[in-house]
Design a protein around this motif. Structure first.
Motif, PDB file in Angstrom:
ATOM      1  N   GLN A  80     -52.393  20.245 -27.148  1.00  0.00           N
ATOM      2  CA  GLN A  80     -52.094  20.542 -28.542  1.00  0.00           C
ATOM      3  C   GLN A  80     -53.232  20.109 -29.465  1.00  0.00           C
ATOM      4  OE1 GLN A  80     -47.960  18.805 -28.941  1.00  0.00           O
ATOM      5  NE2 GLN A  80     -47.625  20.783 -29.907  1.00  0.00           N
ATOM      6  N   ILE A  81     -53.109  20.506 -30.729  1.00  0.00           N
ATOM      7  CA  ILE A  81     -54.077  20.141 -31.762  1.00  0.00           C
ATOM      8  C   ILE A  81     -53.443  19.113 -32.693  1.00  0.00           C
ATOM      9  CG2 ILE A  81     -55.351  20.976 -33.778  1.00  0.00           C
ATOM     10  CD1 ILE A  81     -55.720  23.615 -32.335  1.00  0.00           C
ATOM     11  N   ILE A  82     -54.176  18.047 -32.975  1.00  0.00           N
ATOM     12  CA  ILE A  82     -53.727  17.030 -33.928  1.00  0.00           C
ATOM     13  C   ILE A  82     -54.453  17.267 -35.252  1.00  0.00           C
ATOM     14  CG2 ILE A  82     -53.529  14.575 -34.427  1.00  0.00           C
ATOM     15  CD1 ILE A  82     -53.650  13.997 -31.483  1.00  0.00           C
ATOM     16  N   PRO A  83     -53.761  17.731 -36.298  1.00  0.00           N
ATOM     17  CA  PRO A  83     -54.407  17.896 -37.603  1.00  0.00           C
ATOM     18  C   PRO A  83     -54.402  16.571 -38.370  1.00  0.00           C
ATOM     19  CG  PRO A  83     -52.191  18.795 -37.678  1.00  0.00           C
ATOM     20  CD  PRO A  83     -52.376  18.248 -36.290  1.00  0.00           C
ATOM     21  N   SER A 134     -66.356  10.262 -56.762  1.00  0.00           N
ATOM     22  CA  SER A 134     -65.665  11.545 -56.658  1.00  0.00           C
ATOM     23  C   SER A 134     -64.535  11.434 -55.646  1.00  0.00           C
ATOM     24  CB  SER A 134     -66.641  12.656 -56.256  1.00  0.00           C
ATOM     25  OG  SER A 134     -67.189  12.389 -54.986  1.00  0.00           O
ATOM     26  N   SER A 135     -63.800  12.536 -55.499  1.00  0.00           N
ATOM     27  CA  SER A 135     -62.668  12.588 -54.574  1.00  0.00           C
ATOM     28  C   SER A 135     -62.817  13.796 -53.665  1.00  0.00           C
ATOM     29  CB  SER A 135     -61.346  12.674 -55.348  1.00  0.00           C
ATOM     30  OG  SER A 135     -61.184  11.559 -56.196  1.00  0.00           O
ATOM     31  N   VAL A 136     -62.277  13.689 -52.475  1.00  0.00           N
ATOM     32  CA  VAL A 136     -62.352  14.788 -51.518  1.00  0.00           C
ATOM     33  C   VAL A 136     -61.194  14.665 -50.538  1.00  0.00           C
ATOM     34  CG1 VAL A 136     -63.805  13.562 -49.853  1.00  0.00           C
ATOM     35  CG2 VAL A 136     -63.891  16.051 -49.948  1.00  0.00           C
ATOM     36  N   GLU A 137     -60.743  15.795 -50.036  1.00  0.00           N
ATOM     37  CA  GLU A 137     -59.705  15.828 -49.000  1.00  0.00           C
ATOM     38  C   GLU A 137     -60.084  16.887 -47.979  1.00  0.00           C
ATOM     39  OE1 GLU A 137     -55.379  17.562 -49.085  1.00  0.00           O
ATOM     40  OE2 GLU A 137     -55.303  15.464 -49.759  1.00  0.00           O
ATOM     41  N   PHE A 138     -59.897  16.567 -46.702  1.00  0.00           N
ATOM     42  CA  PHE A 138     -60.219  17.532 -45.650  1.00  0.00           C
ATOM     43  C   PHE A 138     -59.279  17.315 -44.471  1.00  0.00           C
ATOM     44  CE2 PHE A 138     -62.958  13.845 -44.987  1.00  0.00           C
ATOM     45  CZ  PHE A 138     -62.761  13.558 -43.649  1.00  0.00           C
ATOM     46  N   VAL A 139     -59.223  18.331 -43.613  1.00  0.00           N
ATOM     47  CA  VAL A 139     -58.406  18.279 -42.397  1.00  0.00           C
ATOM     48  C   VAL A 139     -59.329  18.410 -41.200  1.00  0.00           C
ATOM     49  CG1 VAL A 139     -56.561  19.360 -41.061  1.00  0.00           C
ATOM     50  CG2 VAL A 139     -56.410  19.273 -43.553  1.00  0.00           C
ATOM     51  N   LYS A 140     -59.213  17.493 -40.265  1.00  0.00           N
ATOM     52  CA  LYS A 140     -59.988  17.540 -39.029  1.00  0.00           C
ATOM     53  C   LYS A 140     -59.033  17.754 -37.865  1.00  0.00           C
ATOM     54  CE  LYS A 140     -64.140  17.293 -37.332  1.00  0.00           C
ATOM     55  NZ  LYS A 140     -65.208  18.202 -37.786  1.00  0.00           N
ATOM     56  N   ASN A 141     -59.294  18.797 -37.083  1.00  0.00           N
ATOM     57  CA  ASN A 141     -58.427  19.130 -35.954  1.00  0.00           C
ATOM     58  C   ASN A 141     -58.979  18.525 -34.668  1.00  0.00           C
ATOM     59  OD1 ASN A 141     -56.716  20.660 -37.576  1.00  0.00           O
ATOM     60  ND2 ASN A 141     -57.936  22.513 -37.296  1.00  0.00           N
ATOM     61  N   LEU A 142     -58.169  17.726 -33.997  1.00  0.00           N
ATOM     62  CA  LEU A 142     -58.548  17.133 -32.717  1.00  0.00           C
ATOM     63  C   LEU A 142     -57.802  17.853 -31.602  1.00  0.00           C
ATOM     64  CD1 LEU A 142     -58.452  13.304 -33.559  1.00  0.00           C
ATOM     65  CD2 LEU A 142     -60.360  14.908 -33.788  1.00  0.00           C
ATOM     66  N   LYS A 143     -58.537  18.488 -30.696  1.00  0.00           N
ATOM     67  CA  LYS A 143     -57.931  19.225 -29.575  1.00  0.00           C
ATOM     68  C   LYS A 143     -57.747  18.272 -28.400  1.00  0.00           C
ATOM     69  CE  LYS A 143     -56.816  23.085 -27.316  1.00  0.00           C
ATOM     70  NZ  LYS A 143     -56.569  22.547 -25.957  1.00  0.00           N
ATOM     71  N   LEU A 144     -56.493  18.081 -27.994  1.00  0.00           N
ATOM     72  CA  LEU A 144     -56.201  17.175 -26.888  1.00  0.00           C
ATOM     73  C   LEU A 144     -56.594  17.803 -25.558  1.00  0.00           C
ATOM     74  CD1 LEU A 144     -52.678  15.787 -27.878  1.00  0.00           C
ATOM     75  CD2 LEU A 144     -54.897  14.683 -28.151  1.00  0.00           C
ATOM     76  N   PRO A 145     -57.031  16.998 -24.588  1.00  0.00           N
ATOM     77  CA  PRO A 145     -57.310  17.527 -23.244  1.00  0.00           C
ATOM     78  C   PRO A 145     -56.041  18.088 -22.604  1.00  0.00           C
ATOM     79  CG  PRO A 145     -58.256  15.330 -23.535  1.00  0.00           C
ATOM     80  CD  PRO A 145     -57.364  15.572 -24.716  1.00  0.00           C
ATOM     81  N   GLU A 146     -56.233  18.976 -21.638  1.00  0.00           N
ATOM     82  CA  GLU A 146     -55.095  19.584 -20.954  1.00  0.00           C
ATOM     83  C   GLU A 146     -54.399  18.617 -20.003  1.00  0.00           C
ATOM     84  OE1 GLU A 146     -53.862  22.479 -21.552  1.00  0.00           O
ATOM     85  OE2 GLU A 146     -55.402  23.124 -22.975  1.00  0.00           O
ATOM     86  N   ARG A 147     -55.087  17.591 -19.571  1.00  0.00           N
ATOM     87  CA  ARG A 147     -54.514  16.606 -18.650  1.00  0.00           C
ATOM     88  C   ARG A 147     -54.616  15.226 -19.286  1.00  0.00           C
ATOM     89  NH1 ARG A 147     -52.911  20.596 -17.022  1.00  0.00           N
ATOM     90  NH2 ARG A 147     -53.136  21.588 -14.972  1.00  0.00           N
ATOM     91  N   MET A 148     -53.468  14.596 -19.505  1.00  0.00           N
ATOM     92  CA  MET A 148     -53.443  13.265 -20.095  1.00  0.00           C
ATOM     93  C   MET A 148     -52.317  12.453 -19.463  1.00  0.00           C
ATOM     94  SD  MET A 148     -54.090  13.968 -24.172  1.00  0.00           S
ATOM     95  CE  MET A 148     -54.352  12.218 -24.485  1.00  0.00           C
ATOM     96  N   ILE A 149     -52.484  11.140 -19.478  1.00  0.00           N
ATOM     97  CA  ILE A 149     -51.437  10.232 -19.013  1.00  0.00           C
ATOM     98  C   ILE A 149     -50.434  10.040 -20.145  1.00  0.00           C
ATOM     99  CG2 ILE A 149     -50.954   7.935 -18.105  1.00  0.00           C
ATOM    100  CD1 ILE A 149     -53.864   7.809 -17.183  1.00  0.00           C
ATOM    101  N   ASN A 150     -49.157  10.176 -19.843  1.00  0.00           N
ATOM    102  CA  ASN A 150     -48.133  10.020 -20.875  1.00  0.00           C
ATOM    103  C   ASN A 150     -48.019   8.564 -21.321  1.00  0.00           C
ATOM    104  OD1 ASN A 150     -47.515  12.734 -20.743  1.00  0.00           O
ATOM    105  ND2 ASN A 150     -45.787  12.454 -19.360  1.00  0.00           N
TER     106      ASN A 150
END
Length: 407
Positions: A198-201, A255-271
């Motif tokens: 999944q993607i973490i926004p 100044s001020s700023v806001e952004f979204v960074k998407n982190l793509k999780l690996p397909e295989r991970m330990i729960n």
């Protein structure tokens, strides 16, 4: 004498917690033999071990010196330990088994609370089943095979994971005898439960009035593995692994700023397994760090997250960020930054001079179906005393010939 262990309808010896382990123990005798009995063990446990060096002072006065001493730590936690007699009893009469083939059925329920198999730098979680032939006035003979446990970690079983997480850090910096205005630094996640693939926004917001420039923003996902030993005394060894690390622009001093960074999780991970194991615990965290120059201390926000097998049932509209949700006016400028994402500038509703920027969202944020569990390529741990042979694709046959037994 030969012993074969058949696992019923399981060619890879992989089970989910809550399943039933079934099979047959087959014993072949080429000559008559007296035994006390035959029993079957199903066992699972976690073990950890590591060594630490510490400096110690010895002697006194002019003879005082510092030496390094090694301390060994270890711990053990048992999750499953069953013993069932398939033939005979420990206090019963001896049994005379003539040459021939004997088959014994076995069955064992695997509790739902069992943690999944794990192999780490300082410990492991393993499971095995073993058939033991008791020899009176002699050494018992045992035959063992390994099997794996997987956890069906359904994130929907924990409703709190659907709640958005919002953390804020407020900083002031010292310049000689003066104190700057505030840097307000916030990080938001739409929820805190994710599945592999999944993607973490990660939404980052800066409201900087300190006059100190934020050079860059470092966003990382880390896996924290805690090994807990209790011998010779309680001690915890923390192993941190960096899974993802990415950078984004910072913000200038006024100044001020806001952004979204998407982190793509690996397909295989330990729960995440905190609620299943007390000895070896696996957890995850998102760390966002605002890097500032000179001797000023970076602002850091850490948000724990949970990794499971089955993703949360949340529609995309529940967590996707749109321009209207940011609650800004229509943009008046648009430009490309160095890393390829689009930065859209909006006039500040509180000031005619200052502008607030927000990035265009990098496409949709889909929730892909959970990836399949990792296939067990090697589920039987080989021993120098065992010969392993798979004959049937559906029913594994493990033929073991002990070195101390003549056939």
């Amino acid at each position: 004498m030969r012993c074969k262990i058949y696992l019923e309808n399981n060619s890879h010896a992989v089970y989910y917690a809550g399943d039933t382990l079934k099979g047959i123990v087959e014993v072949k005798l080429q000559q008559t033999k007296r035994i006390q009995g035959v029993y079957f063990i199903v066992y699972g446990a976690a073990k950890c071990y590591w060594t630490e060096e510490r400096a110690q002072s010895r002697g006194s006065g002019g003879n005082r010196r510092t030496v390094k001493k090694a301390f060994n730590y270890e711990g053990k936690e048992v999750y499953l330990d069953t013993k069932t007699y398939l033939l005979g009893t420990p206090e019963g009469r001896q049994i005379k088994m003539r040459n021939g083939t004997y088959k014994f059925d076995f069955s064992c329920h695997l509790p739902r609370s069992l943690p999944a198999n794990f192999d780490g730098s300082f410990g492991h979680i393993d499971y095995y089943c073993k058939a033991v032939i008791e020899i009176p006035w002699g050494f018992d003979e045992d035959y063992k095979i390994m099997f794996r446990i997987e956890q069906k970690a359904d994130l929907n079983d924990e409703p709190l994971l659907k709640i958005p997480s919002h953390s804020e850090e407020i900083r002031q910096y010292c310049c000689l005898f003066c104190t700057t205005d505030f840097l307000i630094f916030t990080v938001t996640l739409p929820f805190t439960g994710f599945a592999p693939g999944q993607i973490i926004p990660v939404t980052v917001n800066y409201n900087n009035k300190s006059g100190i420039e934020v050079l860059s923003t470092k966003i990382s996902l880390k896996r924290i593995i805690r090994y807990k030993g209790d011998i010779p005394h309680r001690r915890t060894n923390v192993d941190i692994e960096k899974i993802i690390e990415d950078y984004h622009d910072g913000v200038d001093g006024s100044s001020s700023v806001e952004f979204v960074k998407n982190l793509k999780l690996p397909e295989r991970m330990i729960n995440t397994n905190i609620k299943y194991s007390n000895l070896i615990q696996v957890s995850y965290e998102i760390k966002v760090e605002a890097e500032v120059p000179d001797c000023h201390k970076n602002a850091v926000i850490i948000i724990p997250i949970t990794i499971g097998s089955v993703p949360l049932k949340i529609s995309q509209s529940d967590y996707s960020v749109s321009e209207t949700e940011i609650n800004f006016s229509e943009p008046n400028t648009s430009e490309q930054n160095g890393n390829g994402s689009t930065i859209v500038a909006y006039p500040d509703v509180h000031s005619n001079k200052q502008a607030v920027t927000s990035p265009a969202i990098e496409g949709n944020l889909p929730l892909p179906p959970p990836p399949p569990f990792e296939e067990a390529l090697e589920v039987i741990r080989k021993s120098p005393q065992n010969h392993v042979k798979l004959k049937d694709e559906r029913t594994p046959e493990i033929t073991l010939t002990p070195a101390n037994l003549r056939t």
